[in-house]
Design a protein around this motif. Structure first.
Motif, PDB file in Angstrom:
ATOM      1  N   UNK A   1      56.967  45.186  32.845  1.00  0.00           N
ATOM      2  CA  UNK A   1      56.584  45.142  31.439  1.00  0.00           C
ATOM      3  C   UNK A   1      55.069  45.218  31.336  1.00  0.00           C
ATOM      4  N   UNK A   2      54.582  45.314  30.128  1.00  0.00           N
ATOM      5  CA  UNK A   2      53.143  45.384  29.909  1.00  0.00           C
ATOM      6  C   UNK A   2      52.536  44.014  30.170  1.00  0.00           C
ATOM      7  N   UNK A   3      51.435  43.991  30.888  1.00  0.00           N
ATOM      8  CA  UNK A   3      50.768  42.744  31.249  1.00  0.00           C
ATOM      9  C   UNK A   3      49.697  42.434  30.216  1.00  0.00           C
ATOM     10  N   UNK A   4      49.662  41.206  29.699  1.00  0.00           N
ATOM     11  CA  UNK A   4      48.596  40.853  28.760  1.00  0.00           C
ATOM     12  C   UNK A   4      47.234  40.946  29.441  1.00  0.00           C
ATOM     13  N   UNK A   5      46.327  41.639  28.815  1.00  0.00           N
ATOM     14  CA  UNK A   5      45.006  41.837  29.397  1.00  0.00           C
ATOM     15  C   UNK A   5      44.249  40.521  29.495  1.00  0.00           C
ATOM     16  N   UNK A   6      44.435  39.639  28.535  1.00  0.00           N
ATOM     17  CA  UNK A   6      43.712  38.381  28.536  1.00  0.00           C
ATOM     18  C   UNK A   6      44.038  37.538  29.763  1.00  0.00           C
ATOM     19  N   UNK A   7      45.299  37.501  30.163  1.00  0.00           N
ATOM     20  CA  UNK A   7      45.689  36.710  31.331  1.00  0.00           C
ATOM     21  C   UNK A   7      45.079  37.297  32.601  1.00  0.00           C
ATOM     22  N   UNK A   8      45.069  38.617  32.705  1.00  0.00           N
ATOM     23  CA  UNK A   8      44.427  39.254  33.866  1.00  0.00           C
ATOM     24  C   UNK A   8      42.941  38.923  33.894  1.00  0.00           C
ATOM     25  N   UNK A   9      42.322  38.950  32.735  1.00  0.00           N
ATOM     26  CA  UNK A   9      40.893  38.653  32.642  1.00  0.00           C
ATOM     27  C   UNK A   9      40.610  37.231  33.114  1.00  0.00           C
ATOM     28  N   UNK A  10      41.444  36.297  32.703  1.00  0.00           N
ATOM     29  CA  UNK A  10      41.263  34.897  33.096  1.00  0.00           C
ATOM     30  C   UNK A  10      41.403  34.752  34.603  1.00  0.00           C
ATOM     31  N   UNK A  11      42.425  35.359  35.170  1.00  0.00           N
ATOM     32  CA  UNK A  11      42.647  35.218  36.608  1.00  0.00           C
ATOM     33  C   UNK A  11      41.584  35.940  37.434  1.00  0.00           C
ATOM     34  N   UNK A  12      41.087  37.062  36.953  1.00  0.00           N
ATOM     35  CA  UNK A  12      40.002  37.718  37.686  1.00  0.00           C
ATOM     36  C   UNK A  12      38.717  36.900  37.585  1.00  0.00           C
TER      37      UNK A  12
ATOM     38  N   UNK B   1      47.278  32.564  45.316  1.00  0.00           N
ATOM     39  CA  UNK B   1      47.828  32.054  44.058  1.00  0.00           C
ATOM     40  C   UNK B   1      47.500  32.993  42.897  1.00  0.00           C
ATOM     41  N   UNK B   2      46.234  33.301  42.724  1.00  0.00           N
ATOM     42  CA  UNK B   2      45.835  34.164  41.601  1.00  0.00           C
ATOM     43  C   UNK B   2      46.424  35.562  41.752  1.00  0.00           C
ATOM     44  N   UNK B   3      46.417  36.093  42.957  1.00  0.00           N
ATOM     45  CA  UNK B   3      46.969  37.433  43.188  1.00  0.00           C
ATOM     46  C   UNK B   3      48.457  37.490  42.914  1.00  0.00           C
ATOM     47  N   UNK B   4      49.188  36.456  43.308  1.00  0.00           N
ATOM     48  CA  UNK B   4      50.637  36.460  43.056  1.00  0.00           C
ATOM     49  C   UNK B   4      50.924  36.386  41.560  1.00  0.00           C
ATOM     50  N   UNK B   5      50.128  35.634  40.822  1.00  0.00           N
ATOM     51  CA  UNK B   5      50.344  35.544  39.377  1.00  0.00           C
ATOM     52  C   UNK B   5      50.008  36.874  38.704  1.00  0.00           C
ATOM     53  N   UNK B   6      48.892  37.491  39.112  1.00  0.00           N
ATOM     54  CA  UNK B   6      48.533  38.796  38.530  1.00  0.00           C
ATOM     55  C   UNK B   6      49.621  39.823  38.814  1.00  0.00           C
ATOM     56  N   UNK B   7      50.116  39.852  40.041  1.00  0.00           N
ATOM     57  CA  UNK B   7      51.172  40.802  40.389  1.00  0.00           C
ATOM     58  C   UNK B   7      52.496  40.499  39.723  1.00  0.00           C
ATOM     59  N   UNK B   8      52.812  39.226  39.537  1.00  0.00           N
ATOM     60  CA  UNK B   8      54.108  38.845  38.984  1.00  0.00           C
ATOM     61  C   UNK B   8      54.175  38.958  37.464  1.00  0.00           C
TER      62      UNK B   8
ATOM     63  N   UNK C   1      37.996  27.380  33.726  1.00  0.00           N
ATOM     64  CA  UNK C   1      38.180  28.744  33.218  1.00  0.00           C
ATOM     65  C   UNK C   1      39.306  28.786  32.191  1.00  0.00           C
ATOM     66  N   UNK C   2      40.401  28.092  32.442  1.00  0.00           N
ATOM     67  CA  UNK C   2      41.513  28.109  31.484  1.00  0.00           C
ATOM     68  C   UNK C   2      41.124  27.395  30.187  1.00  0.00           C
ATOM     69  N   UNK C   3      40.421  26.277  30.286  1.00  0.00           N
ATOM     70  CA  UNK C   3      39.996  25.586  29.064  1.00  0.00           C
ATOM     71  C   UNK C   3      39.013  26.416  28.251  1.00  0.00           C
ATOM     72  N   UNK C   4      38.173  27.188  28.897  1.00  0.00           N
ATOM     73  CA  UNK C   4      37.193  28.020  28.180  1.00  0.00           C
ATOM     74  C   UNK C   4      37.803  29.305  27.642  1.00  0.00           C
ATOM     75  N   UNK C   5      38.969  29.685  28.120  1.00  0.00           N
ATOM     76  CA  UNK C   5      39.564  30.961  27.723  1.00  0.00           C
ATOM     77  C   UNK C   5      40.099  30.893  26.305  1.00  0.00           C
TER      78      UNK C   5
ATOM     79  N   UNK D   1      38.741  33.631  37.471  1.00  0.00           N
ATOM     80  CA  UNK D   1      39.004  32.573  38.455  1.00  0.00           C
ATOM     81  C   UNK D   1      38.653  33.074  39.854  1.00  0.00           C
ATOM     82  N   UNK D   2      39.062  34.296  40.175  1.00  0.00           N
ATOM     83  CA  UNK D   2      38.759  34.850  41.499  1.00  0.00           C
ATOM     84  C   UNK D   2      37.253  35.025  41.704  1.00  0.00           C
ATOM     85  N   UNK D   3      36.554  35.437  40.649  1.00  0.00           N
ATOM     86  CA  UNK D   3      35.100  35.612  40.750  1.00  0.00           C
ATOM     87  C   UNK D   3      34.415  34.276  41.049  1.00  0.00           C
TER      88      UNK D   3
END
Length: 170
Positions: free
Chosen positions: A16-27, A74-81, A140-144, A29-31
């Motif tokens: 399905x289509x992935x919400x861009x905001x969630x990807x942005x948050x997780x990237x 963790x972040x990669x599995x969530x982005x992929x899933x 990061x999640x609280x600021x998102x 986090x990775x940064x």
């Protein structure tokens, strides 16, 4: 009985289509996790070298790599899933969690008797990485600004279906 018609807005199984905001948050986090890793490697490596010599430095770098590896899994599995429905999503995320546990146990078993490992330095850098990545996740999640619901249409001011409040003029 005939089955109820399926709304085109309902999610279907499969990608399905992935919400861009969630990807942005997780990237993000990775940064920040990468920046944390640099900090732990420099500070932990320096302190490890001062306290235990080259073995302390190597142990600090191994601890840093472990912390970053696990946070990235963790972040990669969530982005992929995120592309899949909820059952597959949780299957992927839980599978990644189990993979992390197995990899952690195997790495610790391999390093247990290694002559170049200073266990206290390794332990402290892994703990610093775990606590640091948890803090990064929380901050990061609280600021998102990720919404709680998606695909929601709010009623307009002139909509007849808008509930009336007490005191509104008829």
């Amino acid at each position: 009985m005939t089955p109820a018609p399926v709304s085109p807005d309902l999610p279907t199984a499969g990608p399905r289509i992935v919400p861009v905001d969630a990807k942005k948050i997780l990237t993000e986090v990775l940064k920040y996790t990468g920046l944390l890793a640099i900090g732990i490697a420099v500070i932990g490596g320096g302190l490890g070298y001062l306290l235990a010599g080259t073995n302390g430095l190597i142990s600090a770098l191994i601890g840093t790599i472990l912390a970053v590896l696990f946070a990235s899994i963790t972040a990669g599995s969530i982005i992929g899933a995120m592309r899949f429905d909820i059952a597959v999503f949780f299957g992927i995320v839980m599978g990644a969690w189990l993979l992390k546990i197995v990899v952690f146990i195997v790495i610790l078993a391999l390093l247990r008797d290694a002559p170049f490992v200073q266990t206290m330095v390794l332990f402290l850098t892994v703990i610093a990485g775990a606590v640091g990545t948890m803090l990064i996740d929380v901050i990061v999640v609280f600021r998102s600004r990720l919404g709680y619901a998606s695909n929601v249409a709010l009623p307009s001011e002139n909509d007849d279906t808008t509930p009336r409040r007490r005191g509104d003029l008829d």
